[in-house]
Design an enzyme around this catalytic site. Structure first.
Site, PDB file in Angstrom:
ATOM      1  N   CYS A   1       2.562  -3.542   0.496  1.00 48.71           N
ATOM      2  CA  CYS A   1       3.835  -3.250   1.159  1.00 48.71           C
ATOM      3  C   CYS A   1       3.698  -2.055   2.110  1.00 48.71           C
ATOM      4  O   CYS A   1       2.975  -2.123   3.098  1.00 48.71           O
ATOM      5  CB  CYS A   1       4.918  -3.046   0.107  1.00 48.71           C
ATOM      6  N   HIS A   2       4.362  -0.922   1.821  1.00 47.07           N
ATOM      7  CA  HIS A   2       4.246   0.288   2.640  1.00 47.07           C
ATOM      8  C   HIS A   2       3.095   1.176   2.168  1.00 47.07           C
ATOM      9  O   HIS A   2       2.836   2.219   2.761  1.00 47.07           O
ATOM     10  CB  HIS A   2       5.548   1.097   2.595  1.00 47.07           C
TER      11      HIS A   2
END
Length: 196
Positions: free
Chosen positions: A115-116
């Protein structure tokens, strides 16, 4: 994908996170690694517990096992960087976090980021020339840092495992475990060069 069980007995994995980690992106790899026999340690900035973020609200608390200031990358076989927006945004501003991450890359150990999570890899300076994926909103950041960004559920590039979002966790977890097994085998059975 088939479940791998007890293949990571004797392996130790660091999960680096702080408040605001995406809950499923820490708990799911943690459970998969433990089920495969690995010893896991949550490494963070402060003692006590860190708070997860679950969709649009605060989620579960997770106990911190080791402070990043006291953590030794040499004691671990792999590193996992969960996502969430707040979590990597705090981590990537900490010089000790960045040096801890770099140590895994220098040693050629598997690193998983979802994800991030790759935001932290950008600030550690380790994505240039690497093929990666991530949450779509940080693709430009990764491209600007010199990475080749692709939209796939999991990408493995020389021990770097990346995925886009919680829906990709089954593929992420399976690839992470596979890379740790392969890395352990390679370190225990180095290639032999025969003389001509």
């Amino acid at each position: 994908m088939k479940t791998i069980s007890h293949d990571l007995i004797g392996r130790k994995v660091a999960i680096l996170a702080t408040d605001g980690f995406e809950q499923d992106e820490l708990l799911s790899p943690l459970e998969a690694l433990k089920s495969a026999g690995a010893e896991t340690k949550v490494v963070s900035l402060n003692k006590g517990e860190i708070k997860g973020w679950h969709h649009d609200h605060w989620g579960k608390h997770v106990k911190v096992d080791v402070l990043v200031d006291e953590a030794n990358a040499g004691e671990y076989d792999a590193l996992v960087l969960p996502g969430g927006v707040m979590n990597p945004d705090h981590l990537r501003r900490n010089p000790r976090v960045l040096s801890f991450v770099k140590e895994f890359f220098r040693a050629g150990k598997p690193v998983g980021a979802i994800c991030h999570g790759p935001w932290t890899l950008i600030d550690a300076g380790v994505v240039q020339g690497r093929r990666v994926t991530s949450y779509e909103s940080i693709q430009t950041d990764l491209i600007n840092a010199g990475a080749e960004w692709v939209d796939e559920e999991v990408v493995v590039d020389h021990g770097l495992i990346t995925s886009r979002k919680p829906d990709d966790l089954p593929a992420f977890n399976a690839s992470l475990i596979e890379e740790i097994i392969e890395s352990a085998y390679e370190h225990e059975h180095p290639a032999v060069t025969l003389a001509a």
